[in-house]
Design an enzyme around this catalytic site. Structure first.
Site, PDB file in Angstrom:
ATOM      1  CE1 TYR A 133      20.568   0.128   5.618  1.00 47.17           C
ATOM      2  CE2 TYR A 133      18.517  -0.181   6.783  1.00 47.17           C
ATOM      3  CZ  TYR A 133      19.412  -0.570   5.814  1.00 47.17           C
ATOM      4  OH  TYR A 133      19.140  -1.672   5.046  1.00 47.17           O
TER       5      TYR A 133
ATOM      6  N   GLY B  10      12.029  -0.726  -6.861  1.00 51.38           N
ATOM      7  CA  GLY B  10      13.191  -0.166  -7.556  1.00 51.38           C
ATOM      8  C   GLY B  10      13.568   1.215  -7.031  1.00 51.38           C
TER       9      GLY B  10
ATOM     10  N   GLY C 119      11.723   3.384  -6.105  1.00 53.64           N
ATOM     11  CA  GLY C 119      10.705   4.371  -6.523  1.00 53.64           C
ATOM     12  C   GLY C 119      10.505   4.352  -8.040  1.00 53.64           C
TER      13      GLY C 119
ATOM     14  N   GLY D 140      13.962  -3.303  -2.162  1.00 63.64           N
ATOM     15  CA  GLY D 140      13.983  -2.644  -3.475  1.00 63.64           C
ATOM     16  C   GLY D 140      12.866  -3.128  -4.386  1.00 63.64           C
TER      17      GLY D 140
HETATM   18  N1  LIG Z   1      20.016  -5.606   2.804  1.00 67.35           N
HETATM   19  C1  LIG Z   1      20.297  -4.597   2.028  1.00 67.35           C
HETATM   20  O1  LIG Z   1      21.387  -4.506   1.455  1.00 67.35           O
HETATM   21  C2  LIG Z   1      19.276  -3.521   1.793  1.00 67.35           C
HETATM   22  C3  LIG Z   1      19.508  -2.569   0.780  1.00 67.35           C
HETATM   23  C4  LIG Z   1      18.538  -1.584   0.585  1.00 67.35           C
HETATM   24  C5  LIG Z   1      17.403  -1.557   1.379  1.00 67.35           C
HETATM   25  N2  LIG Z   1      17.201  -2.473   2.372  1.00 67.35           N
HETATM   26  C6  LIG Z   1      15.983  -2.433   3.236  1.00 67.35           C
HETATM   27  O2  LIG Z   1      14.831  -2.408   2.399  1.00 67.35           O
HETATM   28  C7  LIG Z   1      14.063  -1.217   2.629  1.00 67.35           C
HETATM   29  C8  LIG Z   1      13.455  -0.741   1.318  1.00 67.35           C
HETATM   30  O3  LIG Z   1      14.486  -0.490   0.383  1.00 67.35           O
HETATM   31  P1  LIG Z   1      14.541   0.723  -0.600  1.00 67.35           P
HETATM   32  O4  LIG Z   1      14.041   1.944   0.118  1.00 67.35           O
HETATM   33  O5  LIG Z   1      15.883   0.762  -1.193  1.00 67.35           O
HETATM   34  O6  LIG Z   1      13.606   0.304  -1.782  1.00 67.35           O
HETATM   35  P2  LIG Z   1      12.169   0.563  -2.311  1.00 67.35           P
HETATM   36  O7  LIG Z   1      11.164   0.102  -1.312  1.00 67.35           O
HETATM   37  O8  LIG Z   1      12.195  -0.061  -3.653  1.00 67.35           O
HETATM   38  O9  LIG Z   1      12.059   2.167  -2.536  1.00 67.35           O
HETATM   39  C9  LIG Z   1      11.594   3.037  -1.555  1.00 67.35           C
HETATM   40  C10 LIG Z   1      11.555   4.456  -2.123  1.00 67.35           C
HETATM   41  O10 LIG Z   1      10.605   4.531  -3.169  1.00 67.35           O
HETATM   42  C11 LIG Z   1       9.925   5.797  -3.142  1.00 67.35           C
HETATM   43  N3  LIG Z   1       8.499   5.510  -2.894  1.00 67.35           N
HETATM   44  C12 LIG Z   1       7.958   4.660  -1.982  1.00 67.35           C
HETATM   45  N4  LIG Z   1       6.615   4.638  -2.056  1.00 67.35           N
HETATM   46  C13 LIG Z   1       6.286   5.518  -3.028  1.00 67.35           C
HETATM   47  C14 LIG Z   1       5.061   5.943  -3.586  1.00 67.35           C
HETATM   48  N5  LIG Z   1       3.893   5.487  -3.121  1.00 67.35           N
HETATM   49  N6  LIG Z   1       5.083   6.853  -4.600  1.00 67.35           N
HETATM   50  C15 LIG Z   1       6.249   7.346  -5.067  1.00 67.35           C
HETATM   51  N7  LIG Z   1       7.471   6.971  -4.573  1.00 67.35           N
HETATM   52  C16 LIG Z   1       7.479   6.069  -3.582  1.00 67.35           C
HETATM   53  C17 LIG Z   1      10.561   6.600  -2.015  1.00 67.35           C
HETATM   54  O11 LIG Z   1      11.638   7.335  -2.585  1.00 67.35           O
HETATM   55  P3  LIG Z   1      11.611   8.938  -2.795  1.00 67.35           P
HETATM   56  O12 LIG Z   1      12.179   9.494  -1.538  1.00 67.35           O
HETATM   57  O13 LIG Z   1      12.454   9.171  -3.990  1.00 67.35           O
HETATM   58  O14 LIG Z   1      10.175   9.351  -2.974  1.00 67.35           O
HETATM   59  C18 LIG Z   1      11.111   5.495  -1.112  1.00 67.35           C
HETATM   60  O15 LIG Z   1      12.174   5.904  -0.309  1.00 67.35           O
HETATM   61  C19 LIG Z   1      15.049  -0.231   3.297  1.00 67.35           C
HETATM   62  O16 LIG Z   1      14.403   0.719   4.097  1.00 67.35           O
HETATM   63  C20 LIG Z   1      15.911  -1.179   4.102  1.00 67.35           C
HETATM   64  O17 LIG Z   1      15.281  -1.480   5.342  1.00 67.35           O
HETATM   65  C21 LIG Z   1      18.122  -3.470   2.574  1.00 67.35           C
END
Ligand SMILES: NC(=O)c1ccc[n+]([C@@H]2O[C@H](COP(=O)([O-])OP(=O)(O)OC[C@H]3O[C@@H](n4cnc5c(N)ncnc54)[C@H](OP(=O)(O)O)[C@@H]3O)[C@@H](O)[C@H]2O)c1
Length: 340
Positions: free
Chosen positions: A57, A212, A214, A209
């Site tokens: 990361y 999704g 966001g 995710g």
């Molecule tokens: N194992 C794997 O392959 C893998 C892959 C991906 C992630 N992960 C882990 O899972 C965690 C979460 O994944 P993710 O960040 O991809 O998915 P997510 O939780 O679906 O999306 C997070 C994103 O959504 C937006 N967001 C969050 N809260 C919001 C709100 N209240 N209002 C508006 N927008 C909001 C932000 O993006 P904006 O910056 O666009 O606002 C934020 O960065 C990561 O940090 C990581 O630790 C693991």
């Protein structure tokens, strides 16, 4: 905040995990160190103790920040990091699940995290090459040496995980306690095999995710900007219809869309610990609001209906009336406690 046991282990983790892929600005859409600390503090203040990072990361910044933030109370935290993905270009052995990369990557993570041990080491994804015995024996060695306490696996087919845990169980090696994969209203395919497998093997599920990236907040429907590009499947016509339903349900319940989306992913009858991602502290505060209510069944049904997928073969075949009647002689009607 409530707590859960991590799979078949005795480890206590908070019912949501903090994702830190957004800690650091190297990938173009993350939070700087100051904002990352505010996100971390907000999570800690809410009672969270479970934090997820990875060697890869933000080119190592995420691990460095996390290491610094938890330093004053290291033993309180359940620190999870990952190995598999490349740390160096043009060197084939700096990526993959084989023993050489595993040991090298863990040593580098311990250094960046400035800690003596990792609570939970994730295999980040299946590399389609390393024999499963090599993987499980290597992980077991790390646990025996006290460098790692528990192991988990992410982004890997169900048959590989089943094989790996079965071999580990029979050989007395540490088996995976948890599994990580993408799961949300716009990514329900893990319902085919990964989720039933996790339930059958007693693995805790930590979905990523869940909003999704966001898209399920509805912000793209309102023309706002964010990190999901407009050509992404997460913003397709079908995904947008699902996002609109999330927004409608949220407004009817007087909560926010992000809280609905995360709660939908928590509602299953197995241990589900979403990894919550945020690029701003106020986003995290919004997401944590999901802990204060449960989705009514009629809303779950509505969300299930708009996002439904085909389970495919053999699931649809086995469920079909013809098969149930013809092959099993009406067994399901007569058995009160059949399993699925
Ligand atoms: N194992 C794997 O392959 C893998 C892959 C991906 C992630 N992960 C882990 O899972 C965690 C979460 O994944 P993710 O960040 O991809 O998915 P997510 O939780 O679906 O999306 C997070 C994103 O959504 C937006 N967001 C969050 N809260 C919001 C709100 N209240 N209002 C508006 N927008 C909001 C932000 O993006 P904006 O910056 O666009 O606002 C934020 O960065 C990561 O940090 C990581 O630790 C693991």
């Amino acid at each position: 905040m409530q707590y859960q046991l991590l799979g078949r282990s005795g480890l206590r983790v908070s019912e949501v995990c903090l994702g830190t892929m957004t800690f650091g600005t190297e990938w173009g859409w993350g939070a700087d160190k100051h904002e990352s600390f505010k996100i971390f503090e907000s999570f800690a203040g809410a009672g969270g103790n479970f934090i997820d990072t990875a060697n890869r990361y933000t080119e190592g910044s995420s691990e460095k920040y996390v290491g610094e933030f938890i330093e004053s109370d290291r033993d309180h935290w359940v620190l999870a990091t990952k190995f598999t993905l490349k740390d160096r270009n043009d060197d084939l052995n700096f990526a993959g699940n084989h023993r050489k990369n595993m040991m090298r990557s863990v040593r580098a993570s311990l250094k960046r995290l400035n800690t003596e041990y990792i609570d939970l080491l994730w295999v980040h994804m299946w590399d389609n090459t390393t024999p499963v015995e090599e993987l499980m024996r290597g992980l077991d060695d790390l646990v025996t040496r006290g460098l790692v306490h528990y192991v988990g696996i992410s982004d890997t087919p169900a048959w590989v995980v089943s094989q790996a845990n079965t071999i580990a169980d029979f050989r007395g090696w540490n088996a995976f306690a948890a599994i990580q994969f993408e799961y949300s209203l716009i990514q329900r395919t893990p319902e085919r095999d990964l989720l039933p497998m996790a339930k059958a093997l007693g693995l805790a599920v930590t979905p990523w995710g869940t909003i999704g990236g966001g898209a399920l907040t509805g912000k793209y429907l309102r023309g706002e900007s964010g990190r999901v590009p407009d050509h992404s499947i997460r913003r397709s016509e079908h995904s947008s219809i699902i996002a609109q339903t999330v927004v409608d349900v949220a407004s009817e319940l007087g909560v926010t869309p992000v809280q609905v989306a995360i709660n939908w992913a928590r509602h299953r009858d197995q241990v589900m610990i979403p990894i919550i991602g945020a690029s701003k502290e106020k986003q995290l505060a919004d997401s944590l609001g999901c802990l204060s209510f449960k989705l009514p069944q009629e809303m779950i049904d509505r969300l299930n209906e708009v996002s439904k997928i085909e389970l495919g073969f053999p699931h649809e075949f086995l469920k079909s009336e013809g098969i149930k009647e013809e092959a099993f002689g009406g067994l399901y009607e007569k058995l009160e406690n059949h399993r699925n």
